[in-house]
Design an enzyme around this catalytic site. Sequence first.
Site, PDB file in Angstrom:
ATOM      1  N   MET A   1      -4.647  -4.748  -0.039  1.00  0.00           N
ATOM      2  CA  MET A   1      -5.367  -3.547  -0.478  1.00  0.00           C
ATOM      3  C   MET A   1      -4.434  -2.643  -1.284  1.00  0.00           C
ATOM      4  SD  MET A   1      -8.153  -2.689   2.413  1.00  0.00           S
ATOM      5  CE  MET A   1      -7.080  -1.917   3.591  1.00  0.00           C
TER       6      MET A   1
ATOM      7  N   HIS B   1       4.051  -7.192   2.152  1.00  0.00           N
ATOM      8  CA  HIS B   1       3.204  -7.958   1.232  1.00  0.00           C
ATOM      9  C   HIS B   1       4.058  -8.966   0.444  1.00  0.00           C
ATOM     10  CE1 HIS B   1       0.807  -3.990   1.250  1.00  0.00           C
ATOM     11  NE2 HIS B   1       0.000  -4.856   1.802  1.00  0.00           N
TER      12      HIS B   1
ATOM     13  N   GLY C   1      -0.730 -11.591   7.282  1.00  0.00           N
ATOM     14  CA  GLY C   1       0.411 -11.139   8.078  1.00  0.00           C
ATOM     15  C   GLY C   1       0.082 -11.020   9.563  1.00  0.00           C
TER      16      GLY C   1
ATOM     17  N   SER D   1       1.050   0.263   4.452  1.00  0.00           N
ATOM     18  CA  SER D   1       0.698   1.177   3.356  1.00  0.00           C
ATOM     19  C   SER D   1       0.434   2.564   3.917  1.00  0.00           C
ATOM     20  CB  SER D   1      -0.543   0.664   2.635  1.00  0.00           C
ATOM     21  OG  SER D   1      -0.331  -0.669   2.235  1.00  0.00           O
TER      22      SER D   1
HETATM   23  P1  AMP Z   1      -3.181  -4.757   3.610  1.00  0.00           P
HETATM   24  O1  AMP Z   1      -2.818  -4.433   2.204  1.00  0.00           O
HETATM   25  O2  AMP Z   1      -2.736  -3.738   4.601  1.00  0.00           O
HETATM   26  O3  AMP Z   1      -4.640  -5.151   3.751  1.00  0.00           O
HETATM   27  O4  AMP Z   1      -2.348  -6.056   3.984  1.00  0.00           O
HETATM   28  C1  AMP Z   1      -2.424  -7.226   3.211  1.00  0.00           C
HETATM   29  C2  AMP Z   1      -1.741  -8.344   3.950  1.00  0.00           C
HETATM   30  O5  AMP Z   1      -0.382  -7.993   4.195  1.00  0.00           O
HETATM   31  C3  AMP Z   1      -2.379  -8.615   5.325  1.00  0.00           C
HETATM   32  O6  AMP Z   1      -2.394 -10.013   5.547  1.00  0.00           O
HETATM   33  C4  AMP Z   1      -1.419  -7.928   6.266  1.00  0.00           C
HETATM   34  O7  AMP Z   1      -1.407  -8.473   7.566  1.00  0.00           O
HETATM   35  C5  AMP Z   1      -0.098  -8.144   5.562  1.00  0.00           C
HETATM   36  N1  AMP Z   1       0.908  -7.160   5.991  1.00  0.00           N
HETATM   37  C6  AMP Z   1       0.768  -5.819   6.025  1.00  0.00           C
HETATM   38  N2  AMP Z   1       1.873  -5.237   6.516  1.00  0.00           N
HETATM   39  C7  AMP Z   1       2.728  -6.250   6.817  1.00  0.00           C
HETATM   40  C8  AMP Z   1       4.055  -6.302   7.359  1.00  0.00           C
HETATM   41  N3  AMP Z   1       4.713  -5.205   7.710  1.00  0.00           N
HETATM   42  N4  AMP Z   1       4.631  -7.508   7.512  1.00  0.00           N
HETATM   43  C9  AMP Z   1       3.969  -8.643   7.161  1.00  0.00           C
HETATM   44  N5  AMP Z   1       2.721  -8.663   6.638  1.00  0.00           N
HETATM   45  C10 AMP Z   1       2.118  -7.480   6.465  1.00  0.00           C
END
Ligand code: AMP
Length: 279
Positions: free
Chosen positions: A30, A37, A147, A186
């Site tokens: 997102m 990421h 993640g 984020s």
């Molecule tokens: P988001 O942008 O928050 O929807 O996250 C996108 C992807 O990045 C999802 O698969 C999350 O689980 C992963 N993600 C977010 N934060 C982390 C982190 N600190 N370590 C590893 N993966 C992450």
Amino acid sequence: MKIFHDIKSIRAELKKHQNIAPNIGLVPTMGAIHDGHLSLVKQIKQQCSTTVATIFVNQKQFNNPEDYQNYPNTLAVDIEKLKNSGVDILFNPSADEIYNPNFATTVGVNKLTDQLCGKTRPGHFDGVALIITKLFNIIKPATAIFGEKDFQQLQIIKKLTSDLNFDTKIISGKIIREDDGLAMSSRNLRLSKKAREIAPQIYQTLLKIRKQISHSNLEAILLSASQELSKAGFGVIDYLQICDEENLQPINFFNNQIKSRIFIAIYLDKIRLIDNLKI
Ligand code: AMP
């Protein structure tokens, strides 16, 4: 890195890749890109011939309108970071491109969504299941990565992929943390300076619980940990629980035969933070 905003053109581009190098890897995000990421990008690049990242703030997974309104937008910097990490294609559609005004379909995964975040964020995982279904149909990835930071989401997507027979392998990436232990997110961008200083106590608490777990009463450990967090200045704790990794059912008595994790969702500065730790 090629950037696409509409479904028709990314499909045309991916068709070319599918003919020459069919191993397309997908990293859905997102935006407000951080090293968590980028670690997923790095991992998928090792396995796939073409790496596609998506940036789409999916309104349907926000049960709280304020959280959606305030979700960070750092698109220009995100593009630079993804480009420098070797992403081949970025899909960054508008909300209208994904959900036309007559959109009427829902996707839902049962059981796994009854626990943890499913209890306090009604509709959230239906929104996640819907957008992932759409992205899988648009991009047709051979592999997609998620993640462990969002561990419940990862398990739900594995179930969705298997139940709906998507021809996509789901892999996962470890949680990437700041030097002080705070899981990268984020939403951390929205923490005040003071809140950012106490935020690492989330991870410290998970480590402490894990240390105590085999030789004490679980309920007492979790209660005392919650009290310490409240004293430290945290807000409401949506949950602090130990659950079975597979079915996410809560565990009340520690058993080292069951693969389990400690899960937490906690408010700080009105920002909801989540984390988890493998036992
Ligand atoms: P988001 O942008 O928050 O929807 O996250 C996108 C992807 O990045 C999802 O698969 C999350 O689980 C992963 N993600 C977010 N934060 C982390 C982190 N600190 N370590 C590893 N993966 C992450």
